[in-house]
Design a protein around this motif. Sequence first.
Motif, PDB file in Angstrom:
ATOM      1  N   ARG A 156     -43.023  -1.425 -36.782  1.00  0.00           N
ATOM      2  CA  ARG A 156     -41.764  -0.739 -37.098  1.00  0.00           C
ATOM      3  C   ARG A 156     -41.648   0.501 -36.219  1.00  0.00           C
ATOM      4  NH1 ARG A 156     -41.747   1.730 -41.935  1.00  0.00           N
ATOM      5  NH2 ARG A 156     -39.493   2.019 -41.841  1.00  0.00           N
ATOM      6  N   THR A 158     -41.051   3.549 -36.484  1.00  0.00           N
ATOM      7  CA  THR A 158     -41.224   4.903 -36.994  1.00  0.00           C
ATOM      8  C   THR A 158     -41.659   5.781 -35.823  1.00  0.00           C
ATOM      9  OG1 THR A 158     -43.542   4.482 -37.474  1.00  0.00           O
ATOM     10  CG2 THR A 158     -41.954   3.975 -39.235  1.00  0.00           C
ATOM     11  N   PHE A 302     -33.231   1.667 -37.303  1.00  0.00           N
ATOM     12  CA  PHE A 302     -33.108   3.043 -36.811  1.00  0.00           C
ATOM     13  C   PHE A 302     -31.893   3.238 -35.901  1.00  0.00           C
ATOM     14  CE2 PHE A 302     -37.658   2.503 -37.749  1.00  0.00           C
ATOM     15  CZ  PHE A 302     -37.809   3.537 -38.666  1.00  0.00           C
TER      16      PHE A 302
END
Length: 441
Positions: A156, A158, A302
């Motif tokens: 992911r 992040t 995102f």
Amino acid sequence: MRAADPAPTTTGVPAARPAPGEPAPPAPGARPARPDAARWPDVARVPAASRARAAITRAVVRRALGGLPLRAEFAGAEPVGRGGPLLEVRDPAAFHARVGTGGLVGFGESYMAGEWDAPDPVAVLTVLAAHAADLVPVPLQRLRRLWALRHPHEERNTPDGSRANISRHYDLSNDLFALFLDDTLTYSSAVFRGFPAAWDRLAAAQHRKIDRLLDLAGVGAGTRLLEIGTGWGELALRAAARGAQVTSLTLSREQRALALDRVRAAGLGDRVAVELCDYREARGTYDAVVSVEMIEAVGAEFWPVYFRTLDERLVPGGRAAIQAITMPHERMLASRDTFTWIHKYVFPGGLIPSTRAVEEAVRDHTGLRLTRRDAFGGHYAETLRLWREHFTERADDVAALGFDETFRRLWTFYLAYSEAGFRAGYLDVQQYLFTKENPAP
């Protein structure tokens, strides 16, 4: 410049480095050496497949290829296809085992292992890309969630995940990228004046692309410019030469080191700052933001944060120029949760958006206004062709850097696969201009 150390990936595949003195690449048409099991465990090992699964896979593959404008030859079996570019399957049992258990991941790994090849891989892959939506029978497509591989949670995007994902690709080696890119070290689509494109015109075509983006963003003397995604610094250099004050963000230590060297060599250190910084950590306000083929590494969850960042960093009246690879919306929705060969070996955590997804994210999460969008996918196909041909011509130099034969087949497949996507129209590339309106009086 220093080659990055081998970095183990979440799939257990390290960046490949052979022992010193590895032999030169094999002659065209020769079966490549067996992949090193320590470096390439999933390529060296053919997955086990039951007789039933193997039989079903053979039937599905022959049915899918039989209606396409290509010729697929399987050792020991009748060829299929309506005629066209040749796909030669040298080891049908291994090929079917990989495709039956891993789908498109297995298809790519089978190429890396040398179990199939093609005199013109781009032509074969273009046919497959043009028919991507109907290669798998509809009943099996409905079961996609049951058999398709899923994204590893650790990929992911992040802040920590993005650093790891970016490093796995861009920190491979500055020297590797320098071998197949032109002298501008620009790793995104050029804009040519005409086709077919020629290598000696690639640098000028890259400058043409950069200048179009800077013009869209209104970059000139005194402009405060934020660049999200430095690359190796060519856009920042070109903007600074116009008199702009540039802050450029990257997550690649290797890219930042070389970009800073280039900035110093150009005498523009007082106008360009290159920061090791996630876009979400950017601060300050700017007259313009430029971001070239960065959104593909952001991840769908995102995208709202990415576009809000553009909005928040721009002053009223500011302009954002974005270059983005795109794909059809329906194909994006069908594949967005699937773990692909590209994710596993090239761009972990990536997702190519659709134009609809981009425009909806901007509309729903920002106050920016879409002012202009220009598509030029044919130019990307030519850019990739030149990179691929240059990479192939310099295979001995790639080997001398410490990249083994399996890696060279991986990189060749990646460039050919990408080129085919643009030639088939499955992929496109856009330049966007978004503007931030001045507040009402």
